[in-house]
Design an enzyme around this catalytic site. Structure first.
Site, PDB file in Angstrom:
ATOM      1  N   TYR A   1      -9.772  43.763  40.773  1.00 22.69           N
ATOM      2  CA  TYR A   1      -9.722  42.352  40.368  1.00 22.69           C
ATOM      3  C   TYR A   1     -10.800  41.553  41.096  1.00 22.69           C
ATOM      4  O   TYR A   1     -11.553  40.799  40.478  1.00 22.69           O
ATOM      5  CB  TYR A   1      -8.320  41.797  40.653  1.00 22.69           C
ATOM      6  CG  TYR A   1      -8.187  40.323  40.408  1.00 22.69           C
ATOM      7  CD1 TYR A   1      -8.044  39.824  39.118  1.00 22.69           C
ATOM      8  CD2 TYR A   1      -8.203  39.411  41.463  1.00 22.69           C
ATOM      9  CE1 TYR A   1      -7.934  38.460  38.884  1.00 22.69           C
ATOM     10  CE2 TYR A   1      -8.088  38.056  41.237  1.00 22.69           C
ATOM     11  CZ  TYR A   1      -7.963  37.582  39.942  1.00 22.69           C
ATOM     12  OH  TYR A   1      -7.852  36.235  39.722  1.00 22.69           O
TER      13      TYR A   1
ATOM     14  N   ASP B   1      -2.735  29.310  37.337  1.00 27.79           N
ATOM     15  CA  ASP B   1      -3.802  29.045  38.300  1.00 27.79           C
ATOM     16  C   ASP B   1      -4.239  27.595  38.155  1.00 27.79           C
ATOM     17  O   ASP B   1      -4.965  27.273  37.226  1.00 27.79           O
ATOM     18  CB  ASP B   1      -4.965  30.007  38.058  1.00 27.79           C
ATOM     19  CG  ASP B   1      -6.031  29.887  39.143  1.00 27.79           C
ATOM     20  OD1 ASP B   1      -5.908  29.030  40.032  1.00 27.79           O
ATOM     21  OD2 ASP B   1      -6.994  30.681  39.087  1.00 27.79           O
TER      22      ASP B   1
ATOM     23  N   ASP C   1      -3.206  34.599  46.360  1.00 29.20           N
ATOM     24  CA  ASP C   1      -2.708  34.953  45.034  1.00 29.20           C
ATOM     25  C   ASP C   1      -1.464  35.825  45.173  1.00 29.20           C
ATOM     26  O   ASP C   1      -1.383  36.668  46.070  1.00 29.20           O
ATOM     27  CB  ASP C   1      -3.773  35.737  44.246  1.00 29.20           C
ATOM     28  CG  ASP C   1      -4.770  34.821  43.541  1.00 29.20           C
ATOM     29  OD1 ASP C   1      -4.822  33.621  43.883  1.00 29.20           O
ATOM     30  OD2 ASP C   1      -5.495  35.321  42.663  1.00 29.20           O
TER      31      ASP C   1
END
Lengths: 129, 129
Positions: A20, A44, A104
């Protein structure tokens, strides 16, 4: 689940997180979206309207196309099918350099594809370098 | 929600996270549990069977009673009603000193009480000092 099955799952998750960050650095939306499950959700920043499904997720990442990014993993923790990771993104855009270090939170399916992503950061966390 | 309402919410969340780390360091289960909403859920580690409700949560934290802990906030990110934070816990127990740096993910109600907590860490993250 045996210990070795848990290890395999953890290794798959770790590999996806690294893939990612590499894909975000490369800035190709389709490559980032390919790491997500078909019916994944993306928030997000966390708390905003979720993007649902890989097509919507690919569209969200169109924003990184053509930007010049560096990403660096600072801390990664994995537990069960969840990963939380602190990382740095340095973006050059319009003659300026911006830096942000979000945390995250992702969940994953058995194949290591991302089933949900929530990016925890606020506008005041963005620094101009 | 106006900008200043969002700021107030963020400040409440920040205050609860600091109070949480202070309460874990002090090692009083009731004080930690008091930071949770009545019907909160706790998963520690994330993916394990959740503890549901403040009574069950207080029981979970009985494990810290009588231990000597130091806690240190390393990174805190807040977005909407979610916080993710990387922190260090140093615990002295049985003549040994253990250190772990989990990433916790929490959600909060309007009063800044914790509505859910998921602690992301694995046994291999524990270091003996």
């Amino acid at each position: 689940m045996t210990v070795s099955e848990a290890d395999v799952r953890s290794q798959r998750i770790r590999a996806t997180v690294h893939a990612y960050l590499d894909a975000v650095a490369a800035g190709v939306a389709a490559d980032i979206a390919a790491l997500y499950a078909d019916d994944a959700t993306l928030e997000d920043p966390a708390g905003s309207e979720p993007h649902v499904g890989r097509a919507a997720i690919a569209e969200f990442y169109n924003g990184v196309e053509g930007t010049e990014n560096n990403t660096e993993l600072l801390t990664l923790r994995i537990s069960g099918s969840t990963a939380a990771f602190h990382f740095r993104v340095v973006t050059k855009a319009g003659g300026q350099t911006y830096e942000i270090e979000p945390i995250d939170v992702m969940t994953f399916d058995e194949d290591g594809r991302i089933t949900s992503m929530r990016a925890v950061w606020a506008p005041e966390d963005v620094r101009r370098r």
